[in-house]
Design a protein around this motif. Structure first.
Motif, PDB file in Angstrom:
ATOM      1  N   VAL A   1       0.819  -1.212   0.000  1.00 12.52           N
ATOM      2  CA  VAL A   1       0.000   0.000   0.000  1.00 12.52           C
ATOM      3  C   VAL A   1       0.855   1.266   0.000  1.00 12.52           C
ATOM      4  CG1 VAL A   1      -1.614   1.345   1.418  1.00 12.52           C
ATOM      5  CG2 VAL A   1      -1.954  -1.106   1.145  1.00 12.52           C
TER       6      VAL A   1
ATOM      7  N   ASP B   1      -3.915   6.160  -2.109  1.00 11.49           N
ATOM      8  CA  ASP B   1      -3.908   4.707  -1.949  1.00 11.49           C
ATOM      9  C   ASP B   1      -3.994   4.312  -0.459  1.00 11.49           C
ATOM     10  OD1 ASP B   1      -3.735   2.161  -3.157  1.00 11.49           O
ATOM     11  OD2 ASP B   1      -1.605   2.019  -2.651  1.00 11.49           O
TER      12      ASP B   1
ATOM     13  N   ALA C   1      -7.018   2.391   1.430  1.00 11.02           N
ATOM     14  CA  ALA C   1      -6.776   1.158   2.191  1.00 11.02           C
ATOM     15  C   ALA C   1      -7.331   1.275   3.612  1.00 11.02           C
ATOM     16  CB  ALA C   1      -5.278   0.852   2.222  1.00 11.02           C
TER      17      ALA C   1
END
Ligand SMILES: NC(=O)c1ccc[n+]([C@@H]2O[C@H](COP(=O)([O-])OP(=O)(O)OC[C@H]3O[C@@H](n4cnc5c(N)ncnc54)[C@H](OP(=O)(O)O)[C@@H]3O)[C@@H](O)[C@H]2O)c1
Length: 282
Positions: A105, A234, A238
């Motif tokens: 991630v 991102d 997540a």
């Protein structure tokens, strides 16, 4: 023989340096600007000036290295530094600060490639994989102060932000005991919290009600250079999807104490949410 601290003018590196000074050491710091280092640490450090692209000229008399690199191409600097440390021979313990237990991630893949480069160099290492820093919450101060709002794409997702003091304590323990060589220390804060809970704690500390406003990934995208902006979006995605809610016992195992709470960080940094302007905080 002493320790060389890179990133010493930054958030974590400055805390690591101060802790080494407090222990009675006189660490060397590798910095771009000697004046900033002198202002931060006075005569408590030996200053070596240079760029992380090449630290080879700064390794004389160095036993241990605290290595902190950032950016999508950090593996290039990690590799160069690790090979230089290996060639210098005096550094039996290369120490690297590396992000993200969830290595797929955000900035995680950058650090995963950096770790691989350090492993391949053959220099002894300890990796520190920290969760997101509590100090990131300082970026909330502007809209909280002006509008009483926190805008976020993290939804109801949780994350266990870690106090920079915990990262520095773990780093110094690893540097000074070498008890964790060859390991990756995965460290997080004590509890996973939603952004709503953290905004409400921050607001309470300054006597304000903070409203949370959910926004899309697109609207959350900061005006940074594209790789950083992508990485942040991102990470927030997540969090929203519940992929970064893990809490580890890493701090407890290394330090024998629990991680510092978010409430404590808020107490220490409440001033930054009251004053105009921005502060880096702890
Ligand atoms: N924020 C998070 O939530 C989080 C979570 C996990 C991991 N991390 C990782 O933690 C690291 C950032 O730590 P931090 O917040 O302590 O950093 P920071 O406060 O941004 O400081 C970066 C330091 O690196 C120095 N530096 C940058 N480029 C350099 C170069 N080319 N040559 C020499 N020195 C250079 C800076 O020096 P100057 O003063 O000269 O600029 C500064 O001392 C990154 O690797 C990041 O991926 C962050």
């Amino acid at each position: 023989m002493t320790c060389l601290v890179t990133g010493a003018t930054g958030n974590v590196g400055s805390l690591v340096t101060q802790r080494l000074i407090d222990r009675g050491d006189r660490p060397a710091v590798f910095v771009r600007d000697a004046k900033t280092a002198r202002r931060l640490f006075g005569d408590g450090v030996e200053i070596r000036v240079g760029d992380l692209a090449d630290i080879s000229g700064a390794l004389d008399g160095i036993r241990d290295l605290f290595l902190l690199n950032s950016g999508p191409d950090l593996e290039v600097r990690d590799r160069a530094a690790a090979l230089a440390a290996k060639a210098a021979g005096g550094a039996p313990s290369g120490q690297a600060l590396h992000a993200g237990r969830e290595q797929r991630v955000g900035t995680g893949p950058w650090h995963a490639r950096g770790e691989q480069a350090v492993r391949e160099s053959g220099v002894p290492f300890t990796f520190i994989r920290a969760s997101a820093f509590m100090s990131n919450a300082l970026s909330w101060a502007y809209t909280m102060k002006r509008e009483g709002v926190l805008r976020t794409s993290t939804g109801r997702g949780k994350i266990a932000f870690i106090h920079p003091d915990d990262i520095a304590d773990v780093a110094v323990k690893a540097l000074t005991t070498r008890a964790h060589q060859g390991k990756a220390l995965v460290i997080t804060g004590r509890r996973a919290l939603t952004y709503r809970a953290m905004a409400s704690k921050t607001g309470a500390a300054i006597g304000k009600t903070v409203r949370l406003e959910g926004i899309s990934d697109e609207d959350a995208r900061p005006d940074f250079e594209p790789a950083y902006a992508d990485a942040l979006v991102d990470i927030w995605r997540a969090i929203r999807e519940g992929r970064l809610a893990t809490v580890t016992d890493g701090v407890q195992r290394v330090l024998g104490r629990k991680p510092v709470t978010f409430d404590r960080w808020v107490e220490e940094n409440a001033g930054a949410f009251r004053r105009s302007g921005t502060t880096r905080g702890k």
